[in-house]
Design a protein around this motif. Structure first.
Motif: not given
Length: 615
Positions: A3, A443, A446, A449, A452, A472, A554, A565, A567
């Motif tokens: 994104d 990635d 994020i 989203g 994704l 992320s 997502i 996910v 991070y």
């Protein structure tokens, strides 16, 4: 970023210290400065896709002849467009004056952009339209050579209204949409005042001290003055980047160290960082000095420079991105129960490639440790086949997704556009064992989203993995930016939407109302800058809880493959990027009071359904 958020702008400054004839004799071209400016801008073109501009000041021009020139473009390839126009001017001259390139002064008089002071800018619009009028540099013309000025920068300010009020100017529609217009008017205000008081014996440092003390924001700015003086300055927190290089032929500055190194073929230690609050000031004779204009405050250099924006060719940035990926390896190992045999690692988009290398390095270190432990546990009881099987175990890496650059989402209707977005990326079939392999994709960050959900997760699910883990290399983006990046609307952030969803799930929507009322109270009392009230939205949740909700958000409704996910943590971000501690996107700890005002206003806008930035 899958994104992609809008980049901040890029700056390129060159001061030729020798006569043009010197460069003709040594380098075989009068256009040495223009050639270098082109390279310096091209090596930073990642910073500007909306437009570009260049300005030139010519020295020792006779009275009555123009000495300040500018050329701007918002073409699809703006840098190429600008320098193609310059090249065409030279080609046309050669048709009538075949030997003009051997006569520097004649050529200087006939080619508008050929001068000794050069300023280039790459624009990625965060405010205003993408019309060419918004492209930097801006110029102010005057009958007095000493008060003519060209100016460009990489920045956002949050107090432009107050700046216009300070100089008693009622801004027009254009000025209201341009931070540079406000900055330039203020700098020019003090420039004119200085010229009047000193008889044109202007002191650039004195002008900058008066003007920049009024700015609230992050910035690197550069200005060319008609009398041959020039400057590059960085804000007191060092939020936006700035580097410079000087020898006996040139003085150079840019937003990225690597661009200077490549353009002028110099070593890392030869390119210096312009420190926070300092200005590089060059006089009319080409002598330069670095002057402290504002007292440096806590260094809050933008961490996104290291995560994403700056090109990874800088060796320090490369190592930091490696570290960002490496730090994530332990948490991923825990999540997959160290089952490397049935896990595939990949990355989306290409800008995440270096962090991916760091992630794989972390996995390889773990795997090598296991190999040694297993071999030692055999106590010599193994044959060649058994040893080879153990030694040859590797981390499984695949190029899972390929961005189809030919795709254009030209359909504007939502349903049709979403269908097209799904196919911006294509996948490599036959790489995943269905129902058995876990797919780990990293990635850079994020943000919203959207890509994704609409494209990447749906696409990866077609490979039918056991699980998809999206990683992320940046922490959760929770708060808007107001210092040069176009992230200013709360509703854009998937982490914010996840927090709201958690409040709804748990029946704690009163927290949202309380934060809204607090923001309104601060606004009513003129105290919007005093605190970041929006931190209260996240206070009740752990990062893991928010990540879990993001995973839900997502995942398309028709996708049955489990999605998780992960991070980056704030602590590991700082450990990986120790000199760029600006983390307000993730923590809400803004370096200037204006940041608090922006986040509170952004939240009010969200609650009231106003779709505009918070400053």
């Amino acid at each position: 970023m899958s994104d992609a958020i809008k980049h901040e702008c890029g700056l390129a400054y060159i001061r030729l210290k020798k006569p043009l004839s010197f460069y003709l004799e040594k380098y075989g071209t009068v256009s040495y400065g223009l050639n270098k400016l082109y390279l310096l801008m091209e090596k930073q073109h990642n910073r500007g896709q909306d437009g570009a501009g260049v300005a030139t000041v010519k020295l020792n021009v006779e009275n009555g002849y123009e000495f300040l020139h500018r050329l701007r473009s918002n073409a699809r390839q703006p840098i190429s467009d600008i320098f193609s126009q310059i090249g065409a001017q030279i080609d046309d001259l050669e048709k009538y004056l075949p030997a003009i390139q051997t006569q520097p002064e004649i050529m200087k008089g006939h080619v508008p952009m050929l001068g000794e002071l050069l300023l280039g800018h790459l624009r990625y619009g965060t405010q205003g339209r993408n019309d060419v009028e918004f492209c930097h540099p801006f110029i102010k013309r005057s009958l007095n050579k000493a008060t003519n000025m060209a100016m460009a920068g990489n920045f956002n300010l949050v107090n432009t209204k107050e700046l216009f009020e300070f100089i008693g100017m009622e801004p027009g529609t254009f000025q209201k949409q341009s931070d540079l217009a406000a900055m330039m008017e203020v700098v020019h205000h003090f420039l004119v005042k200085e010229a009047e008081q000193t008889g044109n014996n202007i002191n650039i440092a004195h002008i900058l001290k008066q003007a920049t003390s009024l700015f609230d924001g992050g910035y690197t700015i550069s200005g060319l003055i008609g009398n041959g003086k020039s400057f590059v300055m960085r804000d007191e927190h060092g939020i936006r980047p700035a580097y410079y290089y000087a020898d006996d032929e040139v003085v150079v500055a840019a937003s990225e160290r690597a661009s200077i190194r490549t353009t002028f073929n110099v070593g890392e230690n030869e390119v210096k960082e312009l420190m926070p609050g300092n200005a590089l000031i060059v006089d009319e004779n080409g002598a330069y000095e670095v002057v402290e204009i504002l007292e440096p405050k806590e260094r809050r250099a933008c961490s996104f420079e290291r995560i994403y924006f700056s090109r990874g060719g800088d060796e320090k940035i490369y190592r930091e991105r490696i570290a960002l990926g490496y730090h994530l390896s332990k948490r991923i190992l825990d999540l997959i129960d160290a089952d490397l045999k049935n896990t595939i690692f990949s990355y989306i988009p290409n800008t995440a490639e270096v962090a991916f290398y760091g992630l794989v390095k972390g996995m390889e270190d773990y795997l090598n440790t296991i190999k040694v432990q297993r071999i030692m546990s055999w106590n010599g009881d193994f044959d060649q086949a058994k040893l080879e099987e153990m030694v040859n175990r590797k981390i499984r890496q695949e190029k899972i997704a390929i961005k189809d650059v030919k795709m254009r989402t030209f359909i504007t209707a939502d349903a049709g556009r979403n269908e097209m977005v799904q196919h911006v990326y294509d996948i490599t079939y036959g790489t995943v064992k269905k129902g058995q392999d876990t797919l780990v994709v990293i990635d850079d960050s994020i943000v919203r989203g959207t890509t994704l959900k609409e494209s990447i997760v749906r696409m990866l699910s077609r490979l039918e993995p056991k699980k998809i883990i999206v990683v992320s290399s940046a922490p959760q983006i929770r708060f808007p930016d107001c210092y040069g990046i176009d992230m200013s609307r709360m509703g854009d952030f998937i982490a914010f939407r996840a927090a709201l969803a958690l409040h709804k799930d748990r029946g704690t929507e009163k927290v949202i109302d309380d934060v809204f009322n607090r923001c309104l109270e601060l606004q009513q009392n003129g105290q919007m800058h005093a605190e970041n009230a929006v931190k209260g939205i996240y206070a009740d949740f752990t990062p893991e809880e928010i990540s879990g909700k993001i995973a839900e958000l997502i995942t398309p409704e028709d996708v049955t493959v489990p999605v998780e996910v992960i991070y980056q943590t704030i602590e590991d971000l700082h450990d990986s990027c120790p000199t760029n501690t600006g983390d307000w996107y993730f923590t809400g700890n803004y370096p200037t009071p204006g940041g608090n005002r922006v986040v509170n206003k952004a939240f009010i806008n969200y609650m009231e359904g106003v779709n505009s930035r918070g400053y």
